[in-house]
Scaffold this motif. Structure first.
Motif, PDB file in Angstrom:
ATOM      1  N   UNK A 207       0.851  -1.206   0.082  1.00 44.09           N
ATOM      2  CA  UNK A 207       0.046   0.031  -0.201  1.00 44.09           C
ATOM      3  C   UNK A 207       0.996   1.244   0.005  1.00 44.09           C
ATOM      4  N   UNK A 208       2.143   1.243   0.509  1.00 43.75           N
ATOM      5  CA  UNK A 208       2.674   2.234   0.822  1.00 43.75           C
ATOM      6  C   UNK A 208       4.085   2.560  -0.170  1.00 43.75           C
ATOM      7  N   UNK A 209       4.771   1.458  -0.198  1.00 40.92           N
ATOM      8  CA  UNK A 209       6.050   1.224  -0.824  1.00 40.92           C
ATOM      9  C   UNK A 209       5.964   0.985  -2.274  1.00 40.92           C
ATOM     10  N   UNK A 210       5.043   0.027  -2.680  1.00 37.92           N
ATOM     11  CA  UNK A 210       4.933  -0.401  -4.183  1.00 37.92           C
ATOM     12  C   UNK A 210       4.374   0.879  -4.932  1.00 37.92           C
ATOM     13  N   UNK A 211       3.482   1.624  -4.475  1.00 30.03           N
ATOM     14  CA  UNK A 211       2.852   2.787  -5.304  1.00 30.03           C
ATOM     15  C   UNK A 211       4.117   3.774  -5.578  1.00 30.03           C
ATOM     16  N   UNK A 212       5.043   3.940  -4.779  1.00 30.04           N
ATOM     17  CA  UNK A 212       6.049   4.859  -4.932  1.00 30.04           C
ATOM     18  C   UNK A 212       7.220   4.305  -5.784  1.00 30.04           C
TER      19      UNK A 212
END
Length: 298
Positions: A207-212
């Motif tokens: 949710x937080x690392x992959x989108x970045x």
């Protein structure tokens, strides 16, 4: 003041949707790069041709007419015929779907596995990172075409095995790119805050690392499609990819090399098709890199 006027005023005062605004900024940046726009339009054109083109070809790709073999380009056969009398234009149109299928699915395999491996390596670090990266270094030590050639030699000559081989050969590149981005993102303060709130590793990663880390991933995927198409064509040229009579461009190029002096068109048009498709993906990939780079000015 009417109710509609009030509603319009309220709507106009709302802040713009961040997602819509980001897409507008992206399109504005990519539009400035004329080469990227040309590449993008060519890719869309190729996809449309791959989907509907086979239904409108003047001849079936594998129908032979030995009485008309090695005929030059004409009104009847736009790209001429090959050594079996098959229409080259029809075979190139049918082969476009095969080429794009190999390019997209091999990169999908490499990107999916590489992203998963890279995030795990970058997020957990230490011994996990060391073991994974040494394995990736071993794969990177082999030239790409030789690694794919070795994998296909073990698995056997077929189109699906070419996809697997090219996917494995592109895996280390995605893993290293995602690992580097993950190392940068996991050090941010809001990741530490999320951990302190008790979020699970899976939630933090997806949710937080992959989108970045998607921006460099998209750019690399676009450029890797071009490399995958070249590698798959090279394997088919060597007889380890698509098997006759499949109208794959690399195999067509291999057939045409025996007639370079008597009928150069047999190898010319499949070769040009490979060059144009690879060039389109490279142009569009370069444009994506410029548009998605936060350091580039608007």
């Amino acid at each position: 003041m009417s109710e509609q006027t009030v509603n319009n005023a309220a709507t106009s005062s709302l802040p713009p949707n961040p997602r819509i605004q980001s897409w507008k900024n992206f399109y504005r940046k990519i539009k400035k790069n004329k080469a990227a726009m040309v590449g993008g339009f060519l890719i869309v054109f190729f996809i449309i041709v791959a989907l509907i083109g086979p239904y409108f070809t003047p001849y079936q790709p594998n129908v032979q007419n030995v009485m008309n073999k090695l005929a030059g380009p004409s009104a009847e056969h736009w790209f001429g015929t090959d050594h079996h009398g098959r229409d080259i234009f029809s075979r190139i149109i049918h082969g476009m779907s095969i080429t794009l299928y190999v390019g997209f699915f091999s990169v999908f395999i490499g990107a999916t596995l590489g992203t998963l491996i890279g995030i795990i390596s970058g997020y957990y670090g230490k011994r996990v990172d060391a073991i994974i990266m040494r394995c990736m270094d071993v794969l990177l030590a082999f030239p790409g075409i030789l690694l794919a050639l070795a994998i296909v030699s073990v698995l056997g000559a077929s189109l699906n095995n070419v996809i697997i081989a090219v996917g494995i050969f592109s895996l280390p590149v995605f893993a290293r790119i995602v690992r580097g981005s993950t190392l940068a993102v996991r050090k941010l303060e809001y990741i530490d805050a999320i951990k302190a709130l008790g979020a699970s590793d899976a939630r933090i990663i997806f949710k937080h690392i992959l989108p970045n880390v998607t921006s460099p991933l998209i750019v690399q995927a676009t450029l890797s499609i071009a490399t995958s198409i070249l590698t798959a064509s090279a394997l088919s040229f060597l007889g380890l990819g698509a098997q006759p009579p499949t109208p794959e461009w690399g195999a067509m190029l291999s057939d045409g090399r025996n007639y370079m002096y008597d009928a150069p068109h047999v190898a010319l048009f499949p070769g040009l098709a490979i060059v144009i498709v690879v060039l389109a993906f490279n142009l569009f990939g370069d444009g994506l890199r410029d548009a998605l780079d936060p350091k580039m000015k608007n």
